[in-house]
Design a protein around this motif. Structure first.
Motif, short mmCIF file in Angstrom:
data_model
loop_
_atom_site.label_atom_id
_atom_site.label_comp_id
_atom_site.label_asym_id
_atom_site.label_seq_id
_atom_site.Cartn_x
_atom_site.Cartn_y
_atom_site.Cartn_z
N LEU A 176 -34.29 5.38 -16.07
CA LEU A 176 -34.43 6.00 -14.75
C LEU A 176 -35.90 6.22 -14.40
O LEU A 176 -36.35 5.89 -13.30
CB LEU A 176 -33.67 7.33 -14.71
CG LEU A 176 -32.15 7.25 -14.77
CD1 LEU A 176 -31.56 8.66 -14.79
CD2 LEU A 176 -31.58 6.47 -13.59
N GLU A 177 -36.64 6.78 -15.34
CA GLU A 177 -38.05 7.07 -15.07
C GLU A 177 -38.85 5.78 -14.84
O GLU A 177 -39.69 5.71 -13.94
CB GLU A 177 -38.66 7.86 -16.22
CG GLU A 177 -40.08 8.31 -15.94
CD GLU A 177 -40.65 9.21 -17.02
OE1 GLU A 177 -41.72 9.80 -16.78
OE2 GLU A 177 -40.02 9.34 -18.09
N SER A 209 -33.32 10.41 0.61
CA SER A 209 -32.72 9.17 0.14
C SER A 209 -31.20 9.23 0.26
O SER A 209 -30.55 8.23 0.62
CB SER A 209 -33.12 8.91 -1.32
OG SER A 209 -33.00 7.56 -1.66
N THR A 210 -30.62 10.38 -0.02
CA THR A 210 -29.18 10.56 0.14
C THR A 210 -28.77 10.33 1.58
O THR A 210 -27.78 9.65 1.87
CB THR A 210 -28.76 11.98 -0.29
OG1 THR A 210 -29.20 12.24 -1.63
CG2 THR A 210 -27.25 12.15 -0.21
N MET A 253 -29.35 17.74 -7.78
CA MET A 253 -29.09 16.31 -7.88
C MET A 253 -27.67 16.06 -8.36
O MET A 253 -26.99 16.97 -8.82
CB MET A 253 -30.11 15.68 -8.83
CG MET A 253 -31.52 15.79 -8.28
SD MET A 253 -32.79 15.35 -9.47
CE MET A 253 -34.26 15.69 -8.47
N ARG A 254 -27.24 14.82 -8.25
CA ARG A 254 -25.86 14.50 -8.62
C ARG A 254 -25.62 14.56 -10.12
O ARG A 254 -24.49 14.75 -10.56
CB ARG A 254 -25.50 13.10 -8.12
CG ARG A 254 -25.37 12.98 -6.63
CD ARG A 254 -25.12 11.54 -6.22
NE ARG A 254 -26.25 10.68 -6.56
CZ ARG A 254 -26.29 9.38 -6.32
NH1 ARG A 254 -25.24 8.77 -5.79
NH2 ARG A 254 -27.36 8.67 -6.64
N SER A 255 -26.67 14.35 -10.92
CA SER A 255 -26.46 14.27 -12.36
C SER A 255 -27.51 15.04 -13.13
O SER A 255 -28.64 15.25 -12.65
CB SER A 255 -26.48 12.79 -12.81
OG SER A 255 -27.79 12.27 -12.71
N GLU A 256 -27.13 15.44 -14.31
CA GLU A 256 -28.08 16.09 -15.22
C GLU A 256 -29.19 15.13 -15.62
O GLU A 256 -30.34 15.53 -15.79
CB GLU A 256 -27.33 16.57 -16.46
CG GLU A 256 -28.19 17.26 -17.51
CD GLU A 256 -28.66 18.65 -17.12
OE1 GLU A 256 -29.38 19.28 -17.91
OE2 GLU A 256 -28.30 19.12 -16.01
N TRP A 264 -33.12 8.77 -6.59
CA TRP A 264 -31.75 8.67 -6.08
C TRP A 264 -31.24 7.23 -6.21
O TRP A 264 -30.11 6.99 -6.63
CB TRP A 264 -31.69 9.12 -4.62
CG TRP A 264 -30.30 9.09 -4.04
CD1 TRP A 264 -29.39 10.11 -4.01
CD2 TRP A 264 -29.65 7.97 -3.41
NE1 TRP A 264 -28.22 9.71 -3.41
CE2 TRP A 264 -28.35 8.39 -3.03
CE3 TRP A 264 -30.03 6.66 -3.14
CZ2 TRP A 264 -27.45 7.55 -2.39
CZ3 TRP A 264 -29.12 5.81 -2.50
CH2 TRP A 264 -27.85 6.26 -2.13
N ALA A 265 -32.08 6.27 -5.83
CA ALA A 265 -31.67 4.87 -5.89
C ALA A 265 -31.46 4.40 -7.33
O ALA A 265 -30.50 3.68 -7.63
CB ALA A 265 -32.72 3.99 -5.20
N ALA A 266 -32.35 4.82 -8.23
CA ALA A 266 -32.21 4.44 -9.64
C ALA A 266 -30.94 5.04 -10.24
O ALA A 266 -30.22 4.36 -10.99
CB ALA A 266 -33.44 4.91 -10.42
#
Length: 342
Positions: A93-94, A182-183, A211-214, A310-312
């Protein structure tokens, strides 16, 4: 011209290596992967991660059939595997975000020393105008208003200071805002029917606070926490727990009132502080000085970081398939219409 372009690519790659700390062998490999090959290598790494994770789950389920000792050993191994797999995901992700910065010919700030008054601007660093140029016009206008609400002018002659933890929380707040934008703008592209509209509305509401995820939170908090050299109480790759709450603006405090919010590093052991419970509970000040131009650029960088995170995260969720729920560790949000009345 070709040599100049090649030199620029090498410089950007070196800057990325300086600002991104990989945790795994997969991350180290992706960090060295340049150009169009990165996208394929990134997807392949996540596909392999998904397959490995699902295989480990199957082996763990088989071990449960072999007795109590096997169950315990399988459980320990499963937890270790999940932790290891999540480290790979965090790297992916990073690095996906860092690669988007490279494509935009921008570089992540290596550390907070570049914010100092009288410091030369970081070559290749983000500015508000450069980041705005990368977003759709409506999103760019929203980003401009948000960043300028904290730092109205990019004036290198305007100086100030803030506490390291508060600075990191401000960075996190701008990452969250970029994630929110981005969302709104990228999420709308994925809408195909009425059910998608309802899901997008829920996602937009959630994106105002989390955010959507941890996994996404860990990546963003590690960026903010390491940038301002915070202590990581939760252990490596667990994120910075003190950054669960973020701030979205700057409160100006005159030097004469700083003692109302912080105590000095040498005050902890004094008798006056020990006898004054209110003062003893104040956080210890650890200030970072800044100039307004550098700070405005950093907050624009944070928004751009969130925009691409967000995109990643979305792409990783798609590639990981069945492994996404465990590895991304999504935040569960119940729609208001389906929640029970208190």
């Amino acid at each position: 011209a070709t040599m100049a372009a090649a030199a620029a690519i090498v410089a950007v790659a070196a800057a990325t290596a300086a600002s991104v700390q990989t945790r795994t062998a997969v991350g180290a490999f992706l960090l060295k992967t340049r150009g169009p090959a990165f996208s394929d290598a990134w997807s392949e790494a996540l596909e392999a991660l998904s397959a490995e994770h699902l295989q480990a789950q199957t082996l763990g389920a088989d071990a449960k059939l072999q007795g109590a000792d096997s169950v315990l050993q399988a459980r320990i191994k499963t937890l270790r595997d999940i932790a290891s797999h999540r480290q790979v995901l965090h790297d992916c992700l990073e690095l996906a975000v860092a690669r988007c910065f490279e494509i935009a010919e921008l570089q992540l700030l290596p550390d907070s020393s570049y914010l100092q008054p009288n410091c030369e601007p970081f070559a290749g660093g983000a500015t508000l105008d450069l980041v705005m140029a990368q977003l759709p016009p409506e999103g760019a206008n929203e980003l401009q208003a948000f960043v300028r609400s904290s730092v109205p002018a990019a004036d290198p002659k305007m100086h100030g200071q803030f506490d390291r933890e508060q600075a990191a929380k401000l960075y996190m707040g701008h990452v969250q805002f970029g994630y929110f934008l981005s969302t709104v703008f990228r999420g709308a592209v994925q809408v195909r029917n009425e059910a998608d509209v309802e899901l997008l509305q829920l996602a937009i509401k959630q994106a105002t606070t989390r955010m959507r995820s941890e996994a996404a939170w860990v990546v963003s908090s590690e960026r903010a926490g390491s940038l301002f050299a915070l202590d990581q109480a939760g252990g490596a790759d667990a994120g910075f727990e003190q950054l669960r709450d973020f701030t979205a603006g700057v409160m100006v405090v005159s030097p004469s009132h700083v003692s109302e919010f912080f105590r000095g590093e040498d005050e902890g052991g004094s008798e006056d502080v020990k006898n004054d419970e209110a003062v003893a509970q104040l956080p210890v000040a650890s200030f970072v000085r800044f100039n307004s131009a550098a700070l405005q650029g950093l907050l624009a960088e944070a928004c751009f970081f969130g925009w691409h995170l967000w995109a990643a995260e979305s792409e990783a969720c798609s590639v990981l398939g069945q492994a996404a729920d465990t590895l991304l560790d999504p935040v569960k949000v119940v729609p208001e219409s389906s929640s029970s009345a208190p």
